[in-house]
Design a protein around this motif. Structure first.
Motif, mmCIF file in Angstrom:
data_model
loop_
_atom_site.group_PDB
_atom_site.id
_atom_site.type_symbol
_atom_site.label_atom_id
_atom_site.label_comp_id
_atom_site.label_asym_id
_atom_site.label_seq_id
_atom_site.Cartn_x
_atom_site.Cartn_y
_atom_site.Cartn_z
ATOM 1 N N GLU A 1 0.868 -1.170 0.000
ATOM 2 C CA GLU A 1 0.000 0.000 0.000
ATOM 3 C C GLU A 1 0.912 1.230 0.000
ATOM 4 O O GLU A 1 1.917 1.256 0.705
ATOM 5 C CB GLU A 1 -0.861 -0.030 1.262
ATOM 6 N N VAL A 2 0.578 2.233 -0.793
ATOM 7 C CA VAL A 2 1.348 3.466 -0.844
ATOM 8 C C VAL A 2 0.687 4.460 0.103
ATOM 9 O O VAL A 2 -0.532 4.631 0.092
ATOM 10 C CB VAL A 2 1.404 4.031 -2.278
ATOM 11 N N VAL A 3 1.510 5.104 0.936
ATOM 12 C CA VAL A 3 0.996 6.055 1.922
ATOM 13 C C VAL A 3 1.637 7.414 1.685
ATOM 14 O O VAL A 3 2.856 7.522 1.600
ATOM 15 C CB VAL A 3 1.299 5.582 3.369
ATOM 16 N N HIS A 4 0.792 8.421 1.551
ATOM 17 C CA HIS A 4 1.233 9.810 1.525
ATOM 18 C C HIS A 4 0.797 10.388 2.860
ATOM 19 O O HIS A 4 -0.377 10.273 3.222
ATOM 20 C CB HIS A 4 0.588 10.581 0.379
ATOM 21 N N GLY A 5 1.732 10.950 3.595
ATOM 22 C CA GLY A 5 1.363 11.425 4.919
ATOM 23 C C GLY A 5 2.268 12.537 5.424
ATOM 24 O O GLY A 5 3.318 12.817 4.851
ATOM 25 N N TRP A 6 1.820 13.142 6.505
ATOM 26 C CA TRP A 6 2.614 14.133 7.221
ATOM 27 C C TRP A 6 3.392 13.412 8.301
ATOM 28 O O TRP A 6 2.806 12.646 9.076
ATOM 29 C CB TRP A 6 1.701 15.174 7.868
ATOM 30 N N ILE A 7 4.710 13.627 8.340
ATOM 31 C CA ILE A 7 5.543 13.074 9.404
ATOM 32 C C ILE A 7 6.233 14.227 10.135
ATOM 33 O O ILE A 7 6.407 15.306 9.561
ATOM 34 C CB ILE A 7 6.596 12.067 8.874
ATOM 35 N N PHE A 8 6.585 13.995 11.378
ATOM 36 C CA PHE A 8 7.301 15.010 12.150
ATOM 37 C C PHE A 8 8.768 14.627 12.148
ATOM 38 O O PHE A 8 9.162 13.604 12.700
ATOM 39 C CB PHE A 8 6.756 15.092 13.583
ATOM 40 N N LYS A 9 9.582 15.445 11.479
ATOM 41 C CA LYS A 9 10.999 15.133 11.296
ATOM 42 C C LYS A 9 11.815 16.412 11.418
ATOM 43 O O LYS A 9 11.454 17.430 10.820
ATOM 44 C CB LYS A 9 11.204 14.495 9.915
ATOM 45 N N ASP A 10 12.891 16.352 12.184
ATOM 46 C CA ASP A 10 13.797 17.495 12.346
ATOM 47 C C ASP A 10 13.071 18.752 12.834
ATOM 48 O O ASP A 10 13.331 19.859 12.376
ATOM 49 C CB ASP A 10 14.562 17.781 11.051
ATOM 50 N N GLY A 11 12.100 18.567 13.732
ATOM 51 C CA GLY A 11 11.425 19.690 14.362
ATOM 52 C C GLY A 11 10.326 20.344 13.561
ATOM 53 O O GLY A 11 9.850 21.420 13.928
#
Length: 118
Positions: A23-33
């Protein structure tokens, strides 16, 4: 000739091609602040994020580390993804309202809620 590194969105083509269950997921991740619009592939309890490694990683640990939640994601079956790539002629993101920027200092869900209430 200059070879650039593929984007997270482009890498999903390789991940989705490898396994029929992906499954392909497009999402918001929290990275480097900050919040970052991103893309990765999943199958079962594994995440394939080729921007990080050529090896899959545990989904629970990935979600915990990058603060992934279902509310911050858009999911596509591999066939839906392949169809979108062909129709849209790019690798994503496809929901431009949801992914309104590459990065965001505030939680994108708060930004979207504020826009909805305005």
């Amino acid at each position: 000739m200059f070879d650039r590194k593929p984007t997270a969105w482009e890498y999903c083509l390789e991940g989705a091609s490898e396994n029929a269950e992906t499954e392909v997921v497009h999402g918001w991740i929290f990275k480097d602040g900050q919040w970052v619009s991103h893309a990765w592939c999943e199958f079962g309890d594994r995440v394939i994020d080729l921007t990080l490694s050529t090896h899959s990683t545990d989904k629970f640990n990935y979600y915990t580390k990058y603060m992934v939640s279902s509310e911050r994601c858009k999911r596509y079956s591999r066939l839906e993804f392949f169809e979108l790539v062909g129709n849209e002629r790019h690798f994503g993101p496809y929901d431009k309202e949801f992914f309104f920027a590459e990065t965001c200092d505030r939680d994108p869900l708060e930004v979207l809620a504020a826009e909805k209430d305005a």
